[in-house]
Write a protein that holds these residues in place. Structure first.
Motif, PDB file in Angstrom:
ATOM      1  N   SER A 213       0.798  -1.126  -0.077  1.00 21.54           N
ATOM      2  CA  SER A 213       0.082   0.027  -0.057  1.00 21.54           C
ATOM      3  C   SER A 213       0.894   1.540  -0.123  1.00 21.54           C
ATOM      4  O   SER A 213       0.176   2.401  -0.011  1.00 21.54           O
ATOM      5  N   GLY A 214       1.984   0.864   0.021  1.00 22.18           N
ATOM      6  CA  GLY A 214       2.921   2.167   0.153  1.00 22.18           C
ATOM      7  C   GLY A 214       3.055   3.113   1.281  1.00 22.18           C
ATOM      8  O   GLY A 214       3.029   4.350   1.353  1.00 22.18           O
ATOM      9  N   LEU A 215       2.667   2.387   2.219  1.00 21.33           N
ATOM     10  CA  LEU A 215       2.679   3.472   3.571  1.00 21.33           C
ATOM     11  C   LEU A 215       3.770   3.566   4.532  1.00 21.33           C
ATOM     12  O   LEU A 215       3.784   4.024   5.507  1.00 21.33           O
ATOM     13  N   GLN A 216       4.922   2.998   4.008  1.00 16.63           N
ATOM     14  CA  GLN A 216       6.194   3.094   4.751  1.00 16.63           C
ATOM     15  C   GLN A 216       6.368   4.443   5.379  1.00 16.63           C
ATOM     16  O   GLN A 216       6.981   4.615   6.566  1.00 16.63           O
ATOM     17  N   ALA A 217       6.278   5.396   4.518  1.00 14.55           N
ATOM     18  CA  ALA A 217       6.439   6.989   4.879  1.00 14.55           C
ATOM     19  C   ALA A 217       5.703   7.298   6.096  1.00 14.55           C
ATOM     20  O   ALA A 217       6.235   8.331   6.714  1.00 14.55           O
ATOM     21  N   MET A 218       4.533   6.634   6.593  1.00 11.90           N
ATOM     22  CA  MET A 218       3.773   7.050   7.734  1.00 11.90           C
ATOM     23  C   MET A 218       4.322   6.891   9.140  1.00 11.90           C
ATOM     24  O   MET A 218       4.085   7.352  10.045  1.00 11.90           O
ATOM     25  N   PHE A 219       5.580   5.738   9.035  1.00 14.55           N
ATOM     26  CA  PHE A 219       6.265   5.310  10.179  1.00 14.55           C
ATOM     27  C   PHE A 219       7.533   5.695  10.255  1.00 14.55           C
ATOM     28  O   PHE A 219       8.249   5.894   9.327  1.00 14.55           O
ATOM     29  N   GLU A 220       8.184   5.958  11.733  1.00 24.01           N
ATOM     30  CA  GLU A 220       9.590   6.200  11.639  1.00 24.01           C
ATOM     31  C   GLU A 220      10.597   4.765  11.437  1.00 24.01           C
ATOM     32  O   GLU A 220      11.635   5.020  10.797  1.00 24.01           O
ATOM     33  N   GLN A 221       9.876   3.685  11.606  1.00 23.17           N
ATOM     34  CA  GLN A 221      10.573   2.581  11.294  1.00 23.17           C
ATOM     35  C   GLN A 221       9.446   1.541  10.843  1.00 23.17           C
ATOM     36  O   GLN A 221       8.514   1.533  11.378  1.00 23.17           O
ATOM     37  N   VAL A 222       9.900   0.557  10.075  1.00 28.26           N
ATOM     38  CA  VAL A 222       9.123  -0.587   9.600  1.00 28.26           C
ATOM     39  C   VAL A 222       9.706  -1.971  10.319  1.00 28.26           C
ATOM     40  O   VAL A 222      10.770  -2.213  10.059  1.00 28.26           O
ATOM     41  N   MET A 223       9.012  -2.633  10.930  1.00 32.48           N
ATOM     42  CA  MET A 223       9.221  -4.042  11.595  1.00 32.48           C
ATOM     43  C   MET A 223       8.576  -5.186  10.766  1.00 32.48           C
ATOM     44  O   MET A 223       7.572  -5.157  10.614  1.00 32.48           O
ATOM     45  N   VAL A 224       9.429  -5.921  10.147  1.00 31.53           N
ATOM     46  CA  VAL A 224       8.871  -6.977   9.319  1.00 31.53           C
ATOM     47  C   VAL A 224       9.051  -8.537  10.284  1.00 31.53           C
ATOM     48  O   VAL A 224      10.303  -8.850  10.775  1.00 31.53           O
ATOM     49  N   VAL A 225       7.821  -9.354  10.371  1.00 29.66           N
ATOM     50  CA  VAL A 225       7.966 -10.197  11.128  1.00 29.66           C
ATOM     51  C   VAL A 225       8.082 -11.671   9.890  1.00 29.66           C
ATOM     52  O   VAL A 225       7.343 -11.390   8.840  1.00 29.66           O
TER      53      VAL A 225
END
Length: 197
Positions: A120-132
């Motif tokens: 969805s191209g939402l990574q800019a909404m967050f300071e960091q992205v954690m992937v499980v």
């Protein structure tokens, strides 16, 4: 601080989210928001039914997720149509909840569980992205067991998402969930200590 939490289907995001909440984080669940925006009586549910037909409604007027899933997982264009209806409202509500959480306690870690974060191209909404992360083979096995799907059905659902290996590459933080719960907890604690949380 806020982080986006994602992974693949059946990678164990819920387990990681639960551990983070146990450690004091506030969880915002995009799936829960996705259910809220299509509750009976909402304008969005009426739009979904108008677009996909009354067959996607249960007799009580609620959304028949299984029926809708059968339609959108079999037809990429239909899935795009559904995402076009749902995503703007889900995003707006997610952003509102994040702002409310930050205003209530600026020092608390806010974790937003978003299954299709990269798609969805939402990574800019967050300071960091954690992937499980788990391997695709583990995803398939867990998905078939969890949802009672055939190998073909499970494969189709996995194919509808970005490959787990690509998500892993794009992550700021990777939690490897192939091992035991205590292995997973240890990785989460290491992340939290590194952030001074």
């Amino acid at each position: 601080m806020n982080i986006g939490l994602t992974g693949g289907i059946a990678s164990g995001k819920s387990t990681v989210a639960t551990v983070l909440v146990e450690r004091g984080a506030l969880l915002i669940d995009a799936d829960q928001i996705a259910r809220e925006v299509v509750l009976p009586g909402t304008p969005l549910l009426a739009q979904v039914a108008a677009h996909f037909g009354q067959a996607v409604l249960n007799p009580d007027g609620s959304l028949n997720r299984k029926k809708l899933g059968e339609i959108v997982f079999a037809d990429p264009a239909a899935r795009k149509d559904l995402e076009g209806l749902l995503h703007p409202q889900i995003r707006a509500l997610m952003k509102q909840r994040m702002l409310e959480a930050e205003a209530a306690d600026p020092h608390r870690l806010v974790v937003v569980d978003v299954p299709l974060l990269f798609e969805s191209g939402l990574q800019a909404m967050f300071e960091q992205v954690m992937v499980v992360y788990v391997s695709r083979a583990t995803q398939l096995t867990r998905l078939m067991a969890r949802d009672g799907l055939t190998a073909e059905q499970a494969q189709r659902r996995l194919d509808a998402q970005m490959a787990i290996e690509e998500k892993k590459e794009r992550a700021d933080i990777v939690i490897d969930n192939e091992g035991s719960l205590s292995d997973t907890e240890r990785q989460i604690d290491h992340f939290l200590e590194g952030k001074g949380l």
